[in-house]
Design a protein around this motif. Structure first.
Motif, PDB file in Angstrom:
ATOM      1  N   GLU A   1       0.832  -1.210   0.000  1.00  0.00           N
ATOM      2  CA  GLU A   1       0.000   0.000   0.000  1.00  0.00           C
ATOM      3  C   GLU A   1       0.866   1.259   0.000  1.00  0.00           C
ATOM      4  O   GLU A   1       0.591   2.219  -0.718  1.00  0.00           O
ATOM      5  N   GLU A   2       1.928   1.249   0.808  1.00  0.00           N
ATOM      6  CA  GLU A   2       2.833   2.402   0.839  1.00  0.00           C
ATOM      7  C   GLU A   2       3.498   2.592  -0.522  1.00  0.00           C
ATOM      8  O   GLU A   2       3.626   3.720  -1.012  1.00  0.00           O
ATOM      9  N   LEU A   3       3.916   1.501  -1.135  1.00  0.00           N
ATOM     10  CA  LEU A   3       4.562   1.594  -2.437  1.00  0.00           C
ATOM     11  C   LEU A   3       3.573   2.057  -3.508  1.00  0.00           C
ATOM     12  O   LEU A   3       3.935   2.801  -4.431  1.00  0.00           O
ATOM     13  N   ARG A   4       2.330   1.626  -3.389  1.00  0.00           N
ATOM     14  CA  ARG A   4       1.302   2.103  -4.321  1.00  0.00           C
ATOM     15  C   ARG A   4       1.128   3.604  -4.188  1.00  0.00           C
ATOM     16  O   ARG A   4       1.025   4.337  -5.181  1.00  0.00           O
ATOM     17  N   MET A   5       1.096   4.095  -2.941  1.00  0.00           N
ATOM     18  CA  MET A   5       0.945   5.523  -2.704  1.00  0.00           C
ATOM     19  C   MET A   5       2.104   6.294  -3.324  1.00  0.00           C
ATOM     20  O   MET A   5       1.924   7.358  -3.921  1.00  0.00           O
ATOM     21  N   LYS A   6       3.294   5.744  -3.189  1.00  0.00           N
ATOM     22  CA  LYS A   6       4.459   6.423  -3.763  1.00  0.00           C
ATOM     23  C   LYS A   6       4.360   6.478  -5.277  1.00  0.00           C
ATOM     24  O   LYS A   6       4.621   7.504  -5.902  1.00  0.00           O
ATOM     25  N   THR A   7       3.968   5.366  -5.893  1.00  0.00           N
ATOM     26  CA  THR A   7       3.848   5.314  -7.339  1.00  0.00           C
ATOM     27  C   THR A   7       2.835   6.323  -7.844  1.00  0.00           C
ATOM     28  O   THR A   7       3.010   6.941  -8.902  1.00  0.00           O
ATOM     29  N   GLU A   8       1.784   6.523  -7.092  1.00  0.00           N
ATOM     30  CA  GLU A   8       0.740   7.467  -7.490  1.00  0.00           C
ATOM     31  C   GLU A   8       1.089   8.909  -7.128  1.00  0.00           C
ATOM     32  O   GLU A   8       0.300   9.822  -7.320  1.00  0.00           O
ATOM     33  N   GLY A   9       2.265   9.100  -6.547  1.00  0.00           N
ATOM     34  CA  GLY A   9       2.713  10.459  -6.279  1.00  0.00           C
ATOM     35  C   GLY A   9       2.232  11.033  -4.970  1.00  0.00           C
ATOM     36  O   GLY A   9       2.381  12.236  -4.732  1.00  0.00           O
ATOM     37  N   GLU A  10       1.641  10.216  -4.098  1.00  0.00           N
ATOM     38  CA  GLU A  10       1.183  10.712  -2.813  1.00  0.00           C
ATOM     39  C   GLU A  10       2.367  10.835  -1.863  1.00  0.00           C
ATOM     40  O   GLU A  10       3.438  10.280  -2.102  1.00  0.00           O
ATOM     41  N   GLN A  11       2.176  11.577  -0.772  1.00  0.00           N
ATOM     42  CA  GLN A  11       3.258  11.773   0.180  1.00  0.00           C
ATOM     43  C   GLN A  11       3.676  10.429   0.772  1.00  0.00           C
ATOM     44  O   GLN A  11       2.845   9.626   1.146  1.00  0.00           O
ATOM     45  N   PHE A  12       4.975  10.227   0.853  1.00  0.00           N
ATOM     46  CA  PHE A  12       5.511   8.922   1.281  1.00  0.00           C
ATOM     47  C   PHE A  12       6.577   9.170   2.332  1.00  0.00           C
ATOM     48  O   PHE A  12       7.729   8.823   2.185  1.00  0.00           O
ATOM     49  N   SER A  13       6.179   9.804   3.432  1.00  0.00           N
ATOM     50  CA  SER A  13       7.141  10.303   4.406  1.00  0.00           C
ATOM     51  C   SER A  13       7.896   9.193   5.115  1.00  0.00           C
ATOM     52  O   SER A  13       9.009   9.395   5.587  1.00  0.00           O
ATOM     53  N   SER A  14       7.332   8.011   5.193  1.00  0.00           N
ATOM     54  CA  SER A  14       8.000   6.952   5.946  1.00  0.00           C
ATOM     55  C   SER A  14       9.194   6.368   5.199  1.00  0.00           C
ATOM     56  O   SER A  14       9.958   5.609   5.764  1.00  0.00           O
ATOM     57  N   LEU A  15       9.353   6.721   3.921  1.00  0.00           N
ATOM     58  CA  LEU A  15      10.467   6.167   3.151  1.00  0.00           C
ATOM     59  C   LEU A  15      11.409   7.260   2.664  1.00  0.00           C
ATOM     60  O   LEU A  15      11.967   7.169   1.593  1.00  0.00           O
ATOM     61  N   ASP A  16      11.600   8.306   3.468  1.00  0.00           N
ATOM     62  CA  ASP A  16      12.473   9.382   3.024  1.00  0.00           C
ATOM     63  C   ASP A  16      13.907   9.182   3.495  1.00  0.00           C
ATOM     64  O   ASP A  16      14.709  10.079   3.411  1.00  0.00           O
ATOM     65  N   HIS A  17      14.231   7.986   3.951  1.00  0.00           N
ATOM     66  CA  HIS A  17      15.570   7.717   4.485  1.00  0.00           C
ATOM     67  C   HIS A  17      16.424   7.049   3.424  1.00  0.00           C
ATOM     68  O   HIS A  17      16.205   5.900   3.048  1.00  0.00           O
ATOM     69  N   ASN A  18      17.392   7.814   2.875  1.00  0.00           N
ATOM     70  CA  ASN A  18      18.341   7.267   1.894  1.00  0.00           C
ATOM     71  C   ASN A  18      17.677   6.784   0.602  1.00  0.00           C
ATOM     72  O   ASN A  18      18.128   5.839  -0.014  1.00  0.00           O
ATOM     73  N   ARG A  19      16.588   7.428   0.186  1.00  0.00           N
ATOM     74  CA  ARG A  19      15.931   6.986  -1.036  1.00  0.00           C
ATOM     75  C   ARG A  19      16.550   7.647  -2.257  1.00  0.00           C
ATOM     76  O   ARG A  19      17.039   8.759  -2.198  1.00  0.00           O
ATOM     77  N   GLY A  20      16.450   6.996  -3.384  1.00  0.00           N
ATOM     78  CA  GLY A  20      16.913   7.595  -4.620  1.00  0.00           C
ATOM     79  C   GLY A  20      15.806   8.409  -5.268  1.00  0.00           C
ATOM     80  O   GLY A  20      14.647   8.362  -4.865  1.00  0.00           O
ATOM     81  N   ILE A  21      16.141   9.181  -6.291  1.00  0.00           N
ATOM     82  CA  ILE A  21      15.161   9.979  -7.006  1.00  0.00           C
ATOM     83  C   ILE A  21      15.178   9.557  -8.455  1.00  0.00           C
ATOM     84  O   ILE A  21      16.225   9.401  -9.064  1.00  0.00           O
ATOM     85  N   ASP A  22      13.997   9.366  -9.037  1.00  0.00           N
ATOM     86  CA  ASP A  22      13.897   8.875 -10.400  1.00  0.00           C
ATOM     87  C   ASP A  22      14.085  10.025 -11.370  1.00  0.00           C
ATOM     88  O   ASP A  22      13.233  10.902 -11.484  1.00  0.00           O
ATOM     89  N   ASP A  23      15.194  10.010 -12.111  1.00  0.00           N
ATOM     90  CA  ASP A  23      15.501  11.111 -13.013  1.00  0.00           C
ATOM     91  C   ASP A  23      14.525  11.207 -14.178  1.00  0.00           C
ATOM     92  O   ASP A  23      14.329  12.269 -14.735  1.00  0.00           O
ATOM     93  N   ASP A  24      13.912  10.087 -14.580  1.00  0.00           N
ATOM     94  CA  ASP A  24      13.061  10.128 -15.761  1.00  0.00           C
ATOM     95  C   ASP A  24      11.584  10.048 -15.403  1.00  0.00           C
ATOM     96  O   ASP A  24      10.752   9.723 -16.223  1.00  0.00           O
TER      97      ASP A  24
END
Length: 478
Positions: A308-331
Motif C-alpha cells: 500500500e505504501e509503495l502504491r501511494m508512492k507510485t501514485e505520487g502521494e506523500q511517502f514520508s516513511s520512506l524518506d531515508h536514503n531513497r533515490g530519485i527517479d531522473d526520468d
C-alpha cells in the motif's frame, strides 16, 4: 523470441518497470525460452563501475550462495521500448527477488523485527557477506535497501556496484552516509572487510529497532561520539527514548561492530558465535523450521502495508516513511515541489536535492536572478563563483569555527587516547568547514527544468540550514 515490442537486446521481454535510480533503470523481464523472470538493470550512461560489478558478480558466480543475488547475463545492446530505442546500453540481468527491499518491511511498517526473528534473518545476511569476504571481495555499500527478499522472504544481498577486491588498503571513499565507517568518512586508507562489519552493525540495529543509532560516524555526531569514547551508558541514555526493549547482548554486539577502531570490530565468524546468537545456535532442526514459519507469517502480515505504501508512492502521494536514503527517479515526475521541505537522494556519501520546475523559463536569466538574490539575502556571509553561463554556480557560506559544539571533558580524554588531541578531529575533513552548495539547472526529459542542489563541502546541518532559504528565493523568482 516471443513477439514483444519491448525487449532487452532482443533476448528478454520487458514485462514492467520496477524502479529507477541515479545511474540505472530496472525492469522485470522474461526469458521466452524458459519463461523465467529476472531483473534487468539498464545503465543510463557508461560507467567504470559497470565493468567492475560484472567482474565481481562473475567471481561470485561459482560461490552460488543462496543469500546473494546471482548474475544471469550481461552485455551491451539495444533496449527497445514502446516509443523509442535506447542504443548501445550496458545491461545486467540478475536473479529476481519478488518481495523487494528488506528496508520496506521495517520502515513502511514503522517497527523492527523481534530479536529472535532478526537473528535468523541476520545469520543469513552474514553468510552472504561471508561468502564475499572468503572470495576476497568487500561490498562497501551494505544497507537495508541493498538487501532484497525472495519469494520466501529470505534475504539476498544485491547491488555490487561499489564492491571490489580487498587488496591491501582501499582509497575510494564511497557508500551511504548513515552506514559508512568512520575511516571512510575521515578519508584515510581502510580495510574493506572491517568497513563492511561496521555497515552490518548499522543494519543490525535498524533491523531490530527501525532506528539508526547515529547520523554519521564522526566526533561531530552527538550520538556516535559517545561510542567513540566507549561511554555506552551515556549513549544509551541519549537514544533510549527512541530505542527501547532490546537485550544487553545485542547492545554489546552492536557496540563492537560499530567501534571507531576497525581492529576492535569482530569478524563474521565471531559474530555468528556471539552470545546474542546463542538462542539460534541451540535450536534443533524442528525448532528452527517452526521459527522460520513464524517469520514467514510476520513478513506476510507486513506485506499488505508495504504494498500500500509503495502504491501511494507510485501514485505520487506523500511517502514520508520512506524518506531515508531513497533515490530519485531522473526520468519520472517524482520531484519535490516548492511547497514541500526538500528531501535528499544520495550518490556515494554526497547529498543532492532536486526541484521540478514546470512552465516556461529562460534558463540563463533565471540562474542570474537566483545568484543575485542569494548574494543580496546573505550579504557578507557568502561568496559566489562568477557566473559563466553554464547554468550552474557554487555559493560558499563562511562558517565560524568558534561555533563548534563543545565536547564534554570526559570524551575529550577518551579521544586523546585515540590520538585525537585538542581541537583536532579524526582528520581535517571532519572539522567545521565553510558550507559550499552547487546550484545547477538542466532540462527535464518530461518537460520543464530540474534545479539540482549539491553539497560540495561543509557540514550536513549547515547545508540544510542554507538550502531552505535558497529555495524560498526560488519561489520569489518564479
Amino acid at each position: 523470441m516471443e513477439n514483444s515490442s519491448e525487449n532487452v537486446d532482443n533476448k528478454y521481454s520487458i514485462l514492467e518497470k520496477k524502479g529507477s535510480g541515479a545511474t540505472s533503470i530496472v525492469y522485470l523481464v522474461r526469458a521466452p525460452e524458459t519463461e523465467k523472470t529476472y531483473a534487468a538493470k539498464i545503465m543510463k550512461q557508461p560507467t567504470d563501475y559497470f565493468d567492475r560489478e560484472i567482474e565481481i558478480l562473475n567471481s561470485l558466480k561459482n560461490v552460488n550462495n543462496p543469500f546473494m543475488i546471482n548474475l544471469i547475463d550481461n552485455g551491451t545492446g539495444n533496449i527497445s521500448l514502446k516509443n523509442k530505442v535506447l542504443e548501445n546500453k550496458q545491461y545486467i540481468v540478475l536473479e529476481y527477488a519478488p518481495k523487494g527491499e528488506l528496508f520496506n518491511y521495517v520502515y513502511c511498517y514503522k517497527q523492527g523485527l523481534k530479536e529472535k526473528y532478526s537473528k535468523v534473518i541476520f545469520v543469513k545476511i552474514l553468510r552472504g557477506v561471508l561468502s564475499c569476504h572468503k572470495a576476497g571481495i568487500c561490498h562497501r555499500d551494505l544497507k537495508m535497501q541493498n538487501i532484497l527478499l525472495d519469494e520466501n522472504y529470505n534475504p539476498k544481498i544485491c547491488d555490487f556496484g561499489f564492491a571490489t577486491f580487498n587488496n591491501g588498503k582501499l582509497n575510494e571513499y564511497l557508500g551511504t552516509l548513515n552506514y559508512a565507517a568512520p575511516e571512510i568518512l575521515s578519508g584515510t586508507p581502510y580495510d574493506g572487510f572491517k568497513a563492511d562489519i561496521f555497515s552490518l552493525g548499522v543494519v543490525l540495529l535498524t533491523l531490530v529497532t527501525c532506528k539508526i543509532g547515529f547520523k554519521e560516524a564522526t566526533k561531530k555526531d552527538p550520538f556516535y561520539r559517545y561510542i567513540m569514547g566507549k561511554h555506552y551508558t551515556q549513549y544509551w541514555n541519549l537514544v533510549g527514548g527512541q530505542i527501547k526493549g532490546i537485550s544487553e547482548e545485542l547492545k554489546k554486539l552492536y557496540y563492537r561492530m560499530v567501534s571507531y577502531r576497525p581492529k576492535e570490530r569482530p569478524t563474521i565468524e565471531e559474530i555468528l558465535n556471539d552470545d546474542w546468537m546463542k538462542e539460534i545456535r541451540d535450536l534443533n532442526e524442528d525448532q528452527l523450521k517452526e521459527l522460520e514459519k513464524e517469520i514467514l507469517e510476520e513478513f506476510s502480515k507486513r506485506e499488505t502495508i508495504v504494498n500500500e505504501e509503495l502504491r501511494m508512492k507510485t501514485e505520487g502521494e506523500q511517502f514520508s516513511s520512506l524518506d531515508h536514503n531513497r533515490g530519485i527517479d531522473d526520468d519520472e515526475k517524482k520531484y519535490f515541489d516548492l511547497s514541500l521541505k526538500p528531501k535528499y537522494a544520495k550518490t556515494g556519501i554526497g547529498m543532492k536535492n532536486y526541484i521540478k520546475i514546470d512552465g516556461n523559463l529562460i534558463p540563463a536569466t533565471f540562474m542570474n536572478n537566483l545568484a543575485n538574490k542569494v548574494c543580496q539575502k546573505f550579504n557578507d556571509n557568502c561568496r559566489i563563483d562568477e557566473y559563466t553561463g553554464k547554468l550552474k554556480f557554487n555559493v560558499t557560506f563562511e562558517e565560524d569555527l568558534e561555533d563548534e559544539e563543545e565536547i564534554p571533558q570526559e570524551l575529550e580524554e577518551e579521544f586523546a587516547k585515540l590520538g585525537i588531541e585538542g581541537d583536532g578531529d579524526i582528520n581535517e575533513n571532519l572539522q567545521k568547514k565553510d558550507c559550499v552548495i552547487q546550484c545547477k539547472l538542466y532540462e527535464s526529459l518530461n518537460g520543464g527544468h530540474i534545479l539540482k542542489f549539491s553539497k560540495k563541502g561543509g557540514e550536513l546541518d549547515d547545508y540544510y540550514k542554507y538550502l531552505e532559504p535558497i529555495i524560498s528565493l526560488v519561489k520569489q523568482i518564479l
